[in-house]
Design an enzyme around this catalytic site. Structure first.
Site, PDB file in Angstrom:
ATOM      1  N   TYR A  56      -0.189 -21.059  16.278  1.00  0.00           N
ATOM      2  CA  TYR A  56       0.146 -21.657  14.478  1.00  0.00           C
ATOM      3  C   TYR A  56      -0.800 -22.122  14.579  1.00  0.00           C
ATOM      4  O   TYR A  56      -1.100 -22.171  13.500  1.00  0.00           O
ATOM      5  CB  TYR A  56       1.472 -22.436  14.390  1.00  0.00           C
ATOM      6  CG  TYR A  56       1.903 -22.455  13.288  1.00  0.00           C
ATOM      7  CD1 TYR A  56       2.812 -21.581  12.763  1.00  0.00           C
ATOM      8  CD2 TYR A  56       1.210 -24.049  12.384  1.00  0.00           C
ATOM      9  CE1 TYR A  56       3.541 -22.017  11.736  1.00  0.00           C
ATOM     10  CE2 TYR A  56       2.114 -23.585  11.075  1.00  0.00           C
ATOM     11  CZ  TYR A  56       2.608 -22.940  10.515  1.00  0.00           C
ATOM     12  OH  TYR A  56       3.028 -23.235   9.416  1.00  0.00           O
ATOM     13  N   PHE A 108      -7.336  -6.969 -14.463  1.00  0.00           N
ATOM     14  CA  PHE A 108      -6.174  -6.810 -13.433  1.00  0.00           C
ATOM     15  C   PHE A 108      -4.528  -6.679 -14.015  1.00  0.00           C
ATOM     16  O   PHE A 108      -4.973  -7.866 -13.877  1.00  0.00           O
ATOM     17  CB  PHE A 108      -6.683  -7.051 -12.334  1.00  0.00           C
ATOM     18  CG  PHE A 108      -6.527  -5.546 -11.019  1.00  0.00           C
ATOM     19  CD1 PHE A 108      -6.379  -4.300 -11.004  1.00  0.00           C
ATOM     20  CD2 PHE A 108      -5.646  -5.994 -10.271  1.00  0.00           C
ATOM     21  CE1 PHE A 108      -5.739  -3.893 -10.273  1.00  0.00           C
ATOM     22  CE2 PHE A 108      -4.721  -5.470  -9.594  1.00  0.00           C
ATOM     23  CZ  PHE A 108      -4.376  -3.847  -9.471  1.00  0.00           C
ATOM     24  N   THR A 109      -3.768  -5.955 -13.299  1.00  0.00           N
ATOM     25  CA  THR A 109      -2.914  -6.332 -13.419  1.00  0.00           C
ATOM     26  C   THR A 109      -2.072  -8.255 -12.968  1.00  0.00           C
ATOM     27  O   THR A 109      -1.423  -8.661 -13.658  1.00  0.00           O
ATOM     28  CB  THR A 109      -1.802  -4.888 -12.753  1.00  0.00           C
ATOM     29  OG1 THR A 109      -1.675  -4.848 -11.741  1.00  0.00           O
ATOM     30  CG2 THR A 109      -2.067  -4.136 -14.053  1.00  0.00           C
ATOM     31  N   ASP A 150     -13.680 -11.384  -8.094  1.00  0.00           N
ATOM     32  CA  ASP A 150     -12.940 -10.785  -7.989  1.00  0.00           C
ATOM     33  C   ASP A 150     -13.587  -9.817  -6.488  1.00  0.00           C
ATOM     34  O   ASP A 150     -13.872  -8.570  -6.991  1.00  0.00           O
ATOM     35  CB  ASP A 150     -12.303 -10.077  -8.453  1.00  0.00           C
ATOM     36  CG  ASP A 150     -10.926  -9.093  -7.423  1.00  0.00           C
ATOM     37  OD1 ASP A 150     -10.973  -8.294  -6.031  1.00  0.00           O
ATOM     38  OD2 ASP A 150      -9.719  -8.512  -8.526  1.00  0.00           O
ATOM     39  N   LYS A 200      -8.595  -3.501   0.589  1.00  0.00           N
ATOM     40  CA  LYS A 200      -9.769  -2.605   0.479  1.00  0.00           C
ATOM     41  C   LYS A 200     -11.678  -2.416   0.921  1.00  0.00           C
ATOM     42  O   LYS A 200     -10.904  -2.264   2.606  1.00  0.00           O
ATOM     43  CB  LYS A 200     -10.147  -2.439  -1.395  1.00  0.00           C
ATOM     44  CG  LYS A 200      -8.708  -1.928  -2.286  1.00  0.00           C
ATOM     45  CD  LYS A 200      -7.500  -3.125  -2.284  1.00  0.00           C
ATOM     46  CE  LYS A 200      -7.230  -2.991  -3.245  1.00  0.00           C
ATOM     47  NZ  LYS A 200      -5.664  -3.898  -3.239  1.00  0.00           N
ATOM     48  N   ARG A 244      -2.120   4.432 -15.361  1.00  0.00           N
ATOM     49  CA  ARG A 244      -2.869   3.268 -14.915  1.00  0.00           C
ATOM     50  C   ARG A 244      -3.625   3.739 -16.496  1.00  0.00           C
ATOM     51  O   ARG A 244      -4.741   3.549 -17.308  1.00  0.00           O
ATOM     52  CB  ARG A 244      -4.588   3.326 -14.880  1.00  0.00           C
ATOM     53  CG  ARG A 244      -4.379   3.044 -12.646  1.00  0.00           C
ATOM     54  CD  ARG A 244      -3.874   1.708 -12.540  1.00  0.00           C
ATOM     55  NE  ARG A 244      -2.948   0.954 -12.934  1.00  0.00           N
ATOM     56  CZ  ARG A 244      -2.220   0.082 -11.610  1.00  0.00           C
ATOM     57  NH1 ARG A 244      -2.541  -0.350 -11.725  1.00  0.00           N
ATOM     58  NH2 ARG A 244      -1.252  -0.832 -12.122  1.00  0.00           N
ATOM     59  N   PHE A 301       5.331  -1.206 -13.897  1.00  0.00           N
ATOM     60  CA  PHE A 301       5.379  -0.175 -13.073  1.00  0.00           C
ATOM     61  C   PHE A 301       5.280   0.047 -11.788  1.00  0.00           C
ATOM     62  O   PHE A 301       5.320   1.234 -11.585  1.00  0.00           O
ATOM     63  CB  PHE A 301       3.296   0.601 -13.451  1.00  0.00           C
ATOM     64  CG  PHE A 301       3.083  -1.244 -13.016  1.00  0.00           C
ATOM     65  CD1 PHE A 301       1.890  -1.894 -13.355  1.00  0.00           C
ATOM     66  CD2 PHE A 301       2.592  -1.053 -11.477  1.00  0.00           C
ATOM     67  CE1 PHE A 301       1.926  -3.203 -12.981  1.00  0.00           C
ATOM     68  CE2 PHE A 301       2.038  -2.064 -10.552  1.00  0.00           C
ATOM     69  CZ  PHE A 301       1.534  -2.979 -11.929  1.00  0.00           C
TER      70      PHE A 301
END
Ligand code: P61
Length: 471
Positions: free
Chosen positions: A85, A137-138, A228, A271, A395, A462
């Site tokens: 943990y 960005f969303t 980001d 990514k 998009r 979306f």
């Protein structure tokens, strides 16, 4: 047969061919269902590709997020998971991989990118403060808004024009940023939210020159910059390719320098970092770390796992190192470009220059007869699926959602359908099949009409919205 003159990829591009720096040792079968089955599947999915079952998809270009193929080293790393943990040894491997690759000293693990966005937004934004950024960005903007912030787009104008060939369409327009500072005052700016590359703009990069200038301006004003870093490795490829001083400089070195002009970064490790799940936040300042490190135990898990298992963290630590290999990055970005060059050659409208992770078809130009309120990009995603079982993502106006103040639909200049290429997953033959499908849909574009939205969720609509054909 005698008249056919086969040509390799290298020959077509006037150079020697090169190949992916890996070979395949495990495969996952895929299969194209019939046209009738596809019609039924998309109808049942409410004409939303997010709601399709993956068994009904042939080539899946919905996203490059969490869809990478892991290496044999990463799979071996999974077997070395320390599932304690607290204080798992895999956390220390992860921490050291982030510190040595990105250069920020303080690391907080999270379950994925939006977990890290949540922490940074809650830690740094006071209600009513502004967050300038190089295009929204969303999930990033939603977390900024949920923390009481107001996002302001300060990207260069060229980014909003799909056809503009600017080599760094992710750049911040410093005049726009200065004007915002004059209007609201530096104290009312929580931080600059900088993304490399810019996803909604077409995977477009930020130049090293731009981030340096941004750093200077922000230093004068006492404003911090958070990055980001989700696709920052791909951003570095474009710097290496397009900024003279960085030709031949390793991606890993470029990445270190770029990050050094920022105060910290959040990451969707799904990514660039080549894992199926994971994320992190890493910062330079102890005070921000202390806050985020306390918040993580509320929302994600203890600060030495943040929602990931030990084995996930091990695979991620290894993925971070593999991600900055120059041969890997080149083959990744050039595969996207291969698909883009075929479509460009055939006159299919798309965002130019071709970005790092995806082809973004320009649905407005594709379907000039479908007005934006009838969702041309959503329509195009539907048509691609019907043609070949190819899954893509809207998009445009569905993704942009509604203004939280006025409740009115946002109609973005960019109305795009994204074909995102997973890393190390598909071959050149798959790209050929995709290209031919896009061409077939383009050739029959006149026969297509739009959609109407029949179900609209409140947040990030979306993902779960449903549509019906107009006719
Ligand atoms: C994608 F339709 N991207 O591109 P998380 N920053 C950036 C991202 O691209 C990103 C996140 C933060 C996804 C998944 C996705 O509107 C959508 O690990 C530049 O997904 O939480 C994610 O990272 C968030 C698809 C996200 C979407 C939001 O496919």
């Amino acid at each position: 047969m005698a008249s056919i003159k086969p040509r390799t990829m290298g020959q077509q591009f006037g150079r020697r061919s090169w190949a992916e720096p890996w070979k395949i040792k495990m495969v996952e079968p895929i299969h194209m269902i019939s046209r009738g089955e596809r019609e039924q599947a998309i109808r049942e999915a409410g004409y939303n590709t997010f709601l399709l079952s993956s068994a009904d998809v042939y080539i899946d270009l919905l996203t490059d997020s969490g869809t990478s193929a892991m290496s044999d080293r990463q799979w071996a790393g999974l077997m070395m998971g320390d599932e304690s943990y607290a204080g798992s040894r895999n956390f220390y491997h992860l921490e050291s991989a982030i510190v040595s690759t990105y250069g920020y000293p303080f690391v907080v693990p999270t379950h994925q990118g939006r977990g890290a966005e949540h922490l940074i937004s809650q830690a740094l934004i006071e209600p009513g403060q502004y967050i300038p950024g190089n295009m929204y960005f969303t999930t990033t903007r939603l977390h900024q808004e949920l923390a009481g912030g107001i996002f302001v787009d300060v990207i260069i104008d060229e980014a909003h024009n799909p056809a503009d060939p600017h080599p760094f369409k992710g750049n911040v327009d410093l005049n726009k940023l200065e004007a915002l500072i004059v209007r609201v005052g530096a104290d009312n700016i929580a931080y600059v939210s900088l993304a490399g590359t810019v996803n909604m703009g077409g995977g477009q990069p930020v130049s090293m020159a731009n981030v340096k200038e941004l750093r200077n301006l922000c230093d004068q004003q006492g404003i911090r910059i958070y990055l980001d870093a989700t696709r920052m490795v791909e951003n570095c490829f474009f710097i290496q390719e397009r900024e003279k001083a960085y030709a031949g400089v390793p991606i890993a070195t470029i990445l270190q320098e770029f990050c050094s002009y920022t105060d910290g970064a959040w990451m969707s490790a799904k990514k660039d970092n080549l894992v199926n799940i994971g994320g992190w936040l890493a910062v330079n300042h102890q005070d921000v770390f202390d806050l985020a490190c306390n918040l993580v135990v509320v929302y994600e898990g203890l600060h030495t796992y943040g929602g990931m298992s030990g084995r996930d963290m091990e695979a991620l630590a290894i993925g971070i190192k593999e991600a900055v290999d120059d041969d890997h990055v080149r083959s990744r970005v050039e595969q996207v470009r291969y698909l883009g060059c075929l479509l460009t050659e055939w006159g299919v409208p798309m965002v130019q220059p071709i970005g790092g992770h995806a082809i973004f078809l320009d649905a407005r130009t594709f379907y000039p007869h479908i007005p934006q309120e009838h969702f041309p990009a959503q329509t195009l995603a539907t048509e691609l699926y019907l043609d070949s079982g190819l899954r893509s993502m809207e998009r445009g106006n569905v993704s942009a959602g509604r203004d939280p103040e006025t409740g009115r639909n946002r109609y973005p200049a960019l109305e795009l359908t994204r074909l995102a290429i997973p890393r190390r997953v598909y071959t050149q033959a798959h790209m050929d099949v995709v290209a031919e499908s896009v061409k077939a849909v383009y050739d029959s574009r006149q026969d297509t009409s739009g959609l109407k939205m029949v179900h609209e969720p409140k947040y990030l609509r979306f993902f779960q919205a449903r549509f019906e054909p107009l006719v």
